[in-house]
Design an enzyme around this catalytic site. Structure first.
Site: not given
Length: 347
Positions: A174-175, A178, A248
């Site tokens: 997930h990070e 980004h 997100e």
């Protein structure tokens, strides 16, 4: 957005904030419900981005065509100078913030975490090197940095204790998502726009009040455009928050690609379950200047490494209620919605 500390700016800020509360409580939920499911994630992101840019462009056009003739001989120079100042301050913050984050959270390299980050980055095809750091605090993770300072993936020690290997890989994915999606730079750009519109509005009202009326300008027109700009800046801020929530979801797709949808869901569910049992834990992160970076935006407590989540827990969380009003003011979607989104995700 932060108001200039004077009575005029404070009054305008209050008016704009009340307008935003009214929109969030009445119109926004109805609009969100009416368009729910009508757009793909990419379509929703594109539509929201276009709305933000067009609304900002319209206000600037309004200033140039309507307000500028009433701003005196130095109106254009002042206008451009104000925009330059707002942009410059945000750029400085963007490049300085990684150093501040490292100091604030006591970031330190961790060989084991670095190995996992490298493996997940390779799996996702990341074309750049990532620095893995462990930080103190609640179970959380966040991505920060830029091409000058390096790109960081930070995971708290309590998050390491809370998740198993696959769940941790999902969180890291997930990070990394980004970083791959350039979210820090994109959200910097979009975050600047409501600030520019807000300060243009405040400046116009100040100039209208200071005008003596002997320069050929009309203070009433200038004030009206300024007040309208302040109010619209809060509407743009709501759109920027909606755009952040969509990013997100986009990052969640990277976490699911890295370790599977189930691992991403169970990681989110563990965080949700722990903090649901600790309502007092929301205060510190809510006050944090970096809360928009977190994988979970309203959390802070000492994690219990023995929290477990079953399939029935997961389904119960999906069915749990959440505040639509609170969601509209958040940078992150509610966990139940993120879990349902992952259910529908197809690769």
């Amino acid at each position: 957005m932060f108001p200039i500390f004077d009575p005029v700016a404070l009054g305008l800020y209050i008016v704009g904030y009340i307008f935003m509360l009214i929109i969030a409580a009445t119109i926004a939920p109805k609009v969100a419900k009416s368009i729910s499911g009508r757009f793909t994630l990419y379509g929703a992101m594109a539509l929201t981005a276009v709305l933000v840019v067009l609304t900002t462009a319209f206000i600037i056009y309004l200033f140039v065509t309507v307000a500028l003739p009433h701003m005196g001989a130095y109106g254009l120079s002042f206008l451009l100078g104000l925009i330059f100042f707002v942009v410059l301050m945000n750029i400085i913050t963007y490049f300085a913030s990684p150093y501040l984050i490292n100091l604030s959270y006591g970031a330190r390299p961790d060989p084991r975490l670095q190995q996992i980050v490298d493996e997940v980055a390779a799996r996702l095809g990341a074309p750049f090197k990532l620095k893995a750091v462990v930080v103190d605090g609640p179970p959380n993770a966040f991505a920060y940095g830029n091409f000058l300072t390096g790109r960081y993936v930070a995971v708290t020690s309590s998050m390491l204790a809370l998740t198993d290997r696959r769940e941790l890989e999902a969180v890291i994915g997930h990070e990394i998502g980004h970083h791959l999606h350039r979210d820090n730079a994109i959200m910097l750009l979009f975050g600047i726009l409501p600030s520019i519109v807000y300060y243009l509005g405040v400046t116009a009202v100040h100039m209208a009040m200071a005008s003596s009326g002997n320069r050929g300008g009309n203070p009433a027109i200038l004030a009206a455009v300024g007040i309208a700009a302040v109010i619209v800046s809060f509407l743009i801020q709501l759109l920027v928050l909606a755009f952040s929530r969509l990013r997100e979801y986009y990052a969640d797709t990277a976490g699911a690609k890295a370790a599977g949808k189930e691992a991403m869901q169970f990681a989110l569910a563990k965080i949700h379950k722990f903090y649901f049992a600790n309502p007092e834990a929301h205060e510190v992160v809510r006050d944090s200047k970096f809360r928009a970076l977190f994988i979970y935006a309203l959390v802070n407590a000492v994690a219990n490494p023995f929290v477990s989540v079953t399939r029935s827990d997961l389904e119960e969380i999906k069915r749990s209620s959440y505040s639509v009003f609170q969601e509209i003011f958040s940078t992150h979607p509610p966990i139940p919605k993120r879990l349902k989104f992952l259910d529908e995700l197809q690769f």
